[in-house]
Design a protein around this motif. Structure first.
Motif, short mmCIF file in Angstrom:
data_model
loop_
_atom_site.label_atom_id
_atom_site.label_comp_id
_atom_site.label_asym_id
_atom_site.label_seq_id
_atom_site.Cartn_x
_atom_site.Cartn_y
_atom_site.Cartn_z
N UNK A 182 0.84 -1.19 0.00
CA UNK A 182 0.00 0.00 0.00
C UNK A 182 0.88 1.25 0.00
N UNK A 183 0.44 2.28 -0.72
CA UNK A 183 1.24 3.50 -0.88
C UNK A 183 1.23 4.36 0.38
N UNK A 184 2.22 5.21 0.49
CA UNK A 184 2.28 6.23 1.53
C UNK A 184 2.09 7.61 0.93
N UNK A 185 2.73 7.86 -0.20
CA UNK A 185 2.60 9.14 -0.89
C UNK A 185 1.44 9.06 -1.88
N UNK A 186 0.39 9.88 -1.70
CA UNK A 186 -0.77 9.79 -2.60
C UNK A 186 -0.43 10.21 -4.03
N UNK A 187 0.63 10.99 -4.21
CA UNK A 187 1.09 11.33 -5.57
C UNK A 187 2.08 10.26 -5.97
N UNK A 188 1.66 9.33 -6.80
CA UNK A 188 2.42 8.10 -7.03
C UNK A 188 3.29 8.11 -8.28
N UNK A 189 3.14 9.11 -9.14
CA UNK A 189 4.02 9.22 -10.30
C UNK A 189 4.50 10.65 -10.44
N UNK A 190 5.65 10.80 -11.07
CA UNK A 190 6.22 12.14 -11.24
C UNK A 190 5.46 12.96 -12.27
N UNK A 191 4.64 12.31 -13.04
CA UNK A 191 3.86 13.02 -14.07
C UNK A 191 2.52 13.52 -13.54
N UNK A 192 2.23 13.25 -12.26
CA UNK A 192 0.93 13.63 -11.69
C UNK A 192 0.83 15.15 -11.54
N UNK A 193 -0.33 15.69 -11.90
CA UNK A 193 -0.61 17.11 -11.72
C UNK A 193 -1.38 17.28 -10.41
N UNK A 194 -0.83 18.02 -9.43
CA UNK A 194 -1.52 18.17 -8.13
C UNK A 194 -2.92 18.75 -8.27
N UNK A 195 -3.10 19.67 -9.23
CA UNK A 195 -4.43 20.26 -9.44
C UNK A 195 -5.42 19.19 -9.89
#
Length: 598
Positions: A182-195
């Motif tokens: 299970x993940x810890x960081x909800x942003x799981x890829x470097x290409x993810x846009x926070x918005x």
């Protein structure tokens, strides 16, 4: 002609009293401050204390808790700053629906012995407490959002490898190369846009929806909107459904994650954080296991939500009970009177009802004080035309027509209530001061009518012995609809040999030069030129310092109930007068302030 001018002797008296015995003045103010405000201040302090405790407790749970050691490595103290206000939000959302459950409050006022006296008066401040809760919710919402903005920035930086190798390793847990954990960081890829995360994830979408609903609710609740565009306030306020729905679902996104309890036992983060390259290979440092926090908000708000649903079901049931309009009377100063009957309707003096007219709107309910007495065979309200809804009511009830209106043509009216107010307590005192401003005189119409009936039937159980009544109006036409009652009461008291029972002072606060000349020419007549009463009208505002001082002198050993239905500025003045003119001696005079709130 009588005019009201500033009364300087009252101020001088206070100064001399202060110089000679300062402790008496302080003790007097403090004593009556405790009587009028003590319980309210205690409730507010308890409420603030609980908020403070929850904030501090949950702050340290997330700031020092071993389960969130690695989460803090990613986002720092912003984690605690986001979670602590969330706990306070749950607590305040638990409370905010309760002050608007009017049937529940009326039940507490009428049925619970513990709510008598001073404690019962706190229920009359339900709207003020509702507003305080809204302000607190807004404050914690802002803190929660700002902290999460910092969290998402740190999450993104960690995923990009900008916060060190440990943060980079933690960000890789549970990503597309490590789907076994299970993940810890909800942003799981470097290409993810926070918005995009904010508007596509469950937690982000519900958070945005709840925040927008809260902003609209608060901005539409300002004084200028409520008074000028009540319908806007009414409809937008029902966005609370979206706010609560979003609040309950928000935690299901499980953005905030930490180690499982079993992982904390097997994987000591303090020891293993520097050995992240050997996780899984080193016996004492197996791979950490992470999980999201389970949603808890529903546990806080489910009870009040059920109560509120029951409240609305009661209102729905009452809305289908038949109400018959027996008479519509058009009064001067844009006031319309509706006399109605409803099976099983029972009221007390000073209570109010909520009225819905399906011909105007099926959703809108508006509160109006009852102007009839419990002894009458009908109940009535007086409505001043001052908005779209009241103007529509005036028209559908035939107020703009000159010919007689048939009863079957009148609109269908739904009534919810009656609901209790502070004015119910008027008969608990031997001496009372009633202050009405403009249409704010309506609750006292009910009281004075009831007194008239009680004296007509020689009620021996009437504790009330003296009434001081003050009515303030800007225009002369505003007096016309109410003076008939005062004339009847005036003549009744004189015939019964109790003319001193009621002392009333009517104040005209606005007039022009032409009117002043007319008043002066007829001032020597036996009856007042405006009201037709023997008591002449005063021109200008009352000198409250002088009035309270006279009452305190004439009734030195009694509790005097002061009741107001009027603007907040006048409420502050009267509350201050009650504190300033009460005695330090428990056996002396004490003014108890009560204000209508609905």
């Amino acid at each position: 002609m009588k005019f009201s001018f500033p009364y300087t002797c009252g101020s001088t008296y206070i100064c001399v009293r202060y110089l000679n015995s300062p402790h008496i003045v302080v003790a007097s103010s403090m004593g009556n401050w405790v009587v009028n405000e003590g319980v309210s201040i205690f409730v507010i302090l308890v409420w603030l204390g609980i908020n403070g405790f929850l904030f501090v407790h949950y702050y340290f749970v997330y700031e020092d808790g071993q389960s969130y050691f690695y989460t803090r490595e990613l986002v720092g103290s912003a984690l605690a700053w986001a979670r602590a206000p969330a706990a306070c939000l749950n607590f305040n959302c638990l409370l905010i629906l309760l002050p608007v459950c009017r049937n529940l409050l009326s039940l507490l006022r009428g049925s619970c012995g513990c709510c008598r006296g001073i404690l019962r008066r706190q229920l009359d401040r339900n709207i003020a407490f509702h507003k305080l809760l809204a302000y607190m919710i807004a404050l914690h919402t802002v803190i929660h959002i700002v902290a999460h903005l910092f969290n998402f920035e740190r999450f993104m930086n960690s995923q990009l490898g900008e916060n060190g190798p440990l943060n980079d390793a933690l960000s890789q847990v549970g990503n597309e190369n490590d789907k076994a954990r299970a993940f810890l960081n909800p942003i799981q890829t470097r290409a993810t846009n926070p918005t995009r995360v904010a508007f596509t994830t469950l937690a982000g979408l519900t958070g945005v929806a709840s925040t927008l609903a809260l902003i609209l609710i608060i901005t539409s609740s300002t004084e200028i909107i409520r008074r000028s565009y009540f319908e806007v306030f009414w409809y937008i306020h029902h966005l609370f459904v979206i706010f609560f729905a979003g609040l309950v679902i928000h935690g299901a996104g499980q953005i905030v994650r930490g180690q499982t309890a079993q992982s904390v036992k097997n994987h000591n983060a303090t020891f293993c954080k520097d050995k992240f390259d050997d996780w899984g290979n080193y016996p004492k440092c197996p791979y950490p296991e992470f999980t999201g926090s389970s949603p808890k908000t529903w546990r806080w708000v489910v009870g009040p939500m059920i109560l509120y649903v029951c409240e609305r079901l009661v209102r729905l049931w009452r809305s289908h009970q038949k109400v018959v309009i027996t008479k519509v009377v058009t009064h001067p100063s844009k006031v319309i009177e509706l006399q109605m009957k409803k099976r099983g309707f029972k009221m007390e003096v000073g209570q109010y009802i909520s009225v819905q007219c399906s011909k105007i709107s099926r959703l809108e309910w508006h509160p109006f004080t009852l102007t009839s007495a419990p002894e009458e065979d009908h109940f009535s309200i007086h409505v001043r035309i001052m908005g779209d809804w009241t103007d529509s009511l005036f028209k559908v009830c035939g107020g703009d027509q000159t010919e007689f209106q048939e009863a079957w043509k009148l609109p269908r009216i739904a009534v919810d209530g009656p609901f209790g107010t502070a004015s119910e307590d008027v008969f608990l005192y031997e001496t009372v001061v009633l202050v009405g401003a403009g249409i704010g005189v309506t609750p006292f119409a009910s009281i004075l009518k009831s007194i008239w009936y009680k004296y007509t039937h020689s009620n021996p159980n009437l504790k009330l012995k003296k009434i001081f009544f003050y009515w303030l109006c800007r225009e002369t036409s505003a007096f016309e609809w109410f003076t008939d009652l005062l004339q009847s009461l005036e003549s009744q008291m004189q015939e019964g040999g109790n003319a001193n029972f009621l002392t009333y002072n009517i104040h005209l606060t606005g007039w022009d030069e032409k009117q002043a000349t007319h008043f002066a020419m007829h001032h020597e007549e036996q009856t007042d030129v405006i009201t037709g009463l023997k008591q002449k009208t005063f021109y200008g505002r009352p000198n409250w310092d002088h009035e309270f001082k006279d009452i305190a002198t004439n009734y030195p050993n009694s509790n005097v109930g002061v009741f107001l239905c009027g603007p907040q500025a006048l409420a502050k003045t009267l509350n201050k007068m009650c504190i300033d003119h009460s005695s330090a001696d428990p056996r002396g005079v004490h003014f108890i302030f009560n204000k209508e709130n609905f």
